[in-house]
Design a protein around this motif. Sequence first.
Motif: not given
Length: 413
Positions: A237-238, A332-334, A352-355, A403-405
């Motif tokens: 999240i951070d 922040g990687a997608v 480590g992928v964010a989304v 999956v992700g923010d």
Amino acid sequence: MASLRGLLKLGACLLSLWCLPWPVSCRPGHAALTPRQTLVVANGGLPTSMDLASYYMARRKIPRTHLVRVDAGRGHRISREDYREKILGPVLSAIASAGSPSIRCLVLMDGLPVQVDAPPRPAEEQQRRRLLKKEEAEVRRRLKELQKEEASPLRKDLEGRLREIQEALRRMRRPVESAALESELALALIPSYPLGGWVPNPAYVGAGTKGRWTSPERILVVARLGGVPPEALKKLIDRTLQAEREGLKGIAYFDARWPASRPAPKGSRSAYALYDQSIHKAAEIVRNSGRLPVVVDDGETVFQSGQCLSAALYCGWYSVGKYVDAFDWVPGAVGYHIESTRTWMKNLQAEGVAVTLGPLREPYLQAFPMPHVFFGLLVQEGLTVGEAYLGSLPYLSWQMILVGDPLYRPFGK
């Protein structure tokens, strides 16, 4: 789903997508998704789920009154009845209580069920199916005993009976009626819809006005924060918020199987060829946007170890069930890999992928967001990941999950 009806749906889906302009310039239903339009749903019976909800809401500045605490047990699956009573009911109450602005997004915390089961069969049907399966096993056993007696009248009678049983069981089959929790909740504002198979997504940008069976504004963006341990989720999240503040930087990698200038090899299914071309088109859209430098691999193998440094965006296929760690991910990687298992989706997030996005179970190729539509929407200024996903998703009440923010704007700056 491999029926004529399914193939016709596939053709319509691909045709409508392929006719979209380059770059994609349309937006899903609304834009500018905000924290005040978001509800966070957590499992009240799991302290870790509640703690994660509190952390995420504080970091995203989502009003505390927008927390929906549900009693969903601790299982991977939930019955249709319990879903309606224990999850859908509280969510609808919270939406009604939220007032203005109207709720457009649900963020599910880790610890909630993943699958909503099909409604149970009627008791009489269940009993008949059990009896038929039992008789089928007995007939097969007797036929095995008579396998050397080809001219036996008894064997012919048994073979005939076996065909009758199999036909009766075939008629009792149902389309898949279970679905991902996220995909069901996207339809929370719709009182009734068919449960057999998928439901066309009215918010999908390729649907056209004639294909919309309800208003796109009634479809919710739904995503989940989960898949890795709670402390890792907090760090994710951070890192996502950091990337949003600074703007996503790095390289976009697209992994096709065949060169864009050359037709797919003979024998390749047309749908696969179209999705491969869509990956090339996604690379073209991102390159033309000027957001990130782009690298395209058009060989039959996937990217190999060490080839994708500073990876910010990724889309590729196929390597089913076999993840290849070729990436050095930036915050922040997608990343989006097209395959029918959850292997790549789980590994992408763990690395480590964010989304990321993918299927809960076999979704069939036409259910995947086409890469050029998803990334075409994503690189538009101001759109969130959740909006890009919903606008590129062909079907709901089905198997795909994000999956992700969902509030993350990779290119908000």
